[in-house]
Design a protein around this motif. Sequence first.
Motif, PDB file in Angstrom:
ATOM      1  N   LEU A 235       0.827  -1.208   0.000  1.00 56.81           N
ATOM      2  CA  LEU A 235       0.000   0.000   0.000  1.00 56.81           C
ATOM      3  C   LEU A 235       0.863   1.261   0.000  1.00 56.81           C
ATOM      4  O   LEU A 235       0.661   2.167  -0.814  1.00 56.81           O
ATOM      5  N   PHE A 236       1.844   1.311   0.912  1.00 56.06           N
ATOM      6  CA  PHE A 236       2.708   2.497   0.990  1.00 56.06           C
ATOM      7  C   PHE A 236       3.553   2.661  -0.270  1.00 56.06           C
ATOM      8  O   PHE A 236       3.783   3.780  -0.716  1.00 56.06           O
ATOM      9  N   HIS A 237       4.027   1.557  -0.847  1.00 58.01           N
ATOM     10  CA  HIS A 237       4.803   1.633  -2.089  1.00 58.01           C
ATOM     11  C   HIS A 237       4.003   2.352  -3.171  1.00 58.01           C
ATOM     12  O   HIS A 237       4.490   3.286  -3.808  1.00 58.01           O
ATOM     13  N   TRP A 238       2.760   1.918  -3.383  1.00 59.54           N
ATOM     14  CA  TRP A 238       1.967   2.463  -4.479  1.00 59.54           C
ATOM     15  C   TRP A 238       1.419   3.855  -4.175  1.00 59.54           C
ATOM     16  O   TRP A 238       1.313   4.694  -5.074  1.00 59.54           O
ATOM     17  N   ILE A 239       1.112   4.141  -2.917  1.00 59.54           N
ATOM     18  CA  ILE A 239       0.695   5.510  -2.563  1.00 59.54           C
ATOM     19  C   ILE A 239       1.859   6.465  -2.782  1.00 59.54           C
ATOM     20  O   ILE A 239       1.689   7.549  -3.361  1.00 59.54           O
ATOM     21  N   ILE A 240       3.040   6.083  -2.336  1.00 59.10           N
ATOM     22  CA  ILE A 240       4.217   6.933  -2.523  1.00 59.10           C
ATOM     23  C   ILE A 240       4.498   7.106  -4.009  1.00 59.10           C
ATOM     24  O   ILE A 240       4.803   8.211  -4.471  1.00 59.10           O
ATOM     25  N   PHE A 241       4.380   6.034  -4.779  1.00 64.03           N
ATOM     26  CA  PHE A 241       4.564   6.136  -6.230  1.00 64.03           C
ATOM     27  C   PHE A 241       3.627   7.191  -6.823  1.00 64.03           C
ATOM     28  O   PHE A 241       4.056   8.070  -7.578  1.00 64.03           O
TER      29      PHE A 241
ATOM     30  N   ILE B 298       7.042  11.957   4.900  1.00 59.67           N
ATOM     31  CA  ILE B 298       6.362  11.345   6.044  1.00 59.67           C
ATOM     32  C   ILE B 298       6.075   9.872   5.756  1.00 59.67           C
ATOM     33  O   ILE B 298       6.364   8.995   6.572  1.00 59.67           O
ATOM     34  N   LEU B 299       5.526   9.603   4.574  1.00 61.73           N
ATOM     35  CA  LEU B 299       5.202   8.220   4.214  1.00 61.73           C
ATOM     36  C   LEU B 299       6.459   7.369   4.034  1.00 61.73           C
ATOM     37  O   LEU B 299       6.453   6.172   4.341  1.00 61.73           O
ATOM     38  N   MET B 300       7.536   7.969   3.538  1.00 59.00           N
ATOM     39  CA  MET B 300       8.794   7.224   3.396  1.00 59.00           C
ATOM     40  C   MET B 300       9.335   6.814   4.765  1.00 59.00           C
ATOM     41  O   MET B 300       9.870   5.708   4.912  1.00 59.00           O
TER      42      MET B 300
END
Length: 177
Positions: free
Chosen positions: A11-17, A56-58
């Motif tokens: 989830l975080f990978h694709w949101i950050i992308f 923040i997400l990273m």
Amino acid sequence: MNRKFAPSQILFHWIIFILVVLTYAAMELKGFVPKGSDTRALMKTIHYTLGVSVIILMLIRIILKVINKDPDITPTPPRWQIAASKTVHGMLYLLFISLPLLGMLSLYYGHVEWSFFSYAMPIAEVENSAMQNNLKNIHELIANTGYFIVGLHAAAAIFHHYIMRDNTLVRMLPGKH
């Protein structure tokens, strides 16, 4: 044996992308908008806000990486590919932490007033144009280098999926595989 990354990591990978694409797009597209216009100011604010969101997400993503074990790549690639992968991933993490940080410091020293989701961000007591300019130049250089690093990452995932025929890409795709 875990065949995929944890759902939270995916989830975080694709949101950050998505946020990174939008952050880059906001800066690239602002060049098509007249200077001094409200639209241009909005695009800058979007760029700043998304950039802070990325850092923040990273940081959360790093915590998730520490908590969760990476799933194995099957079949196991050669050591040099594993080393190259770790290097590129390290560069990506460094990129998406340093870019927003440099951008925020540039705004801070440049006395640029802006807000992050209605929270007024701090500015230096005394403007330092030389520092702002240096930070902005480094920020832009790293951002331009980011195109290459992200492209390398995507190309490697495609290479592994279609040429090596391993599960490298599938491990980070949402859903069941």
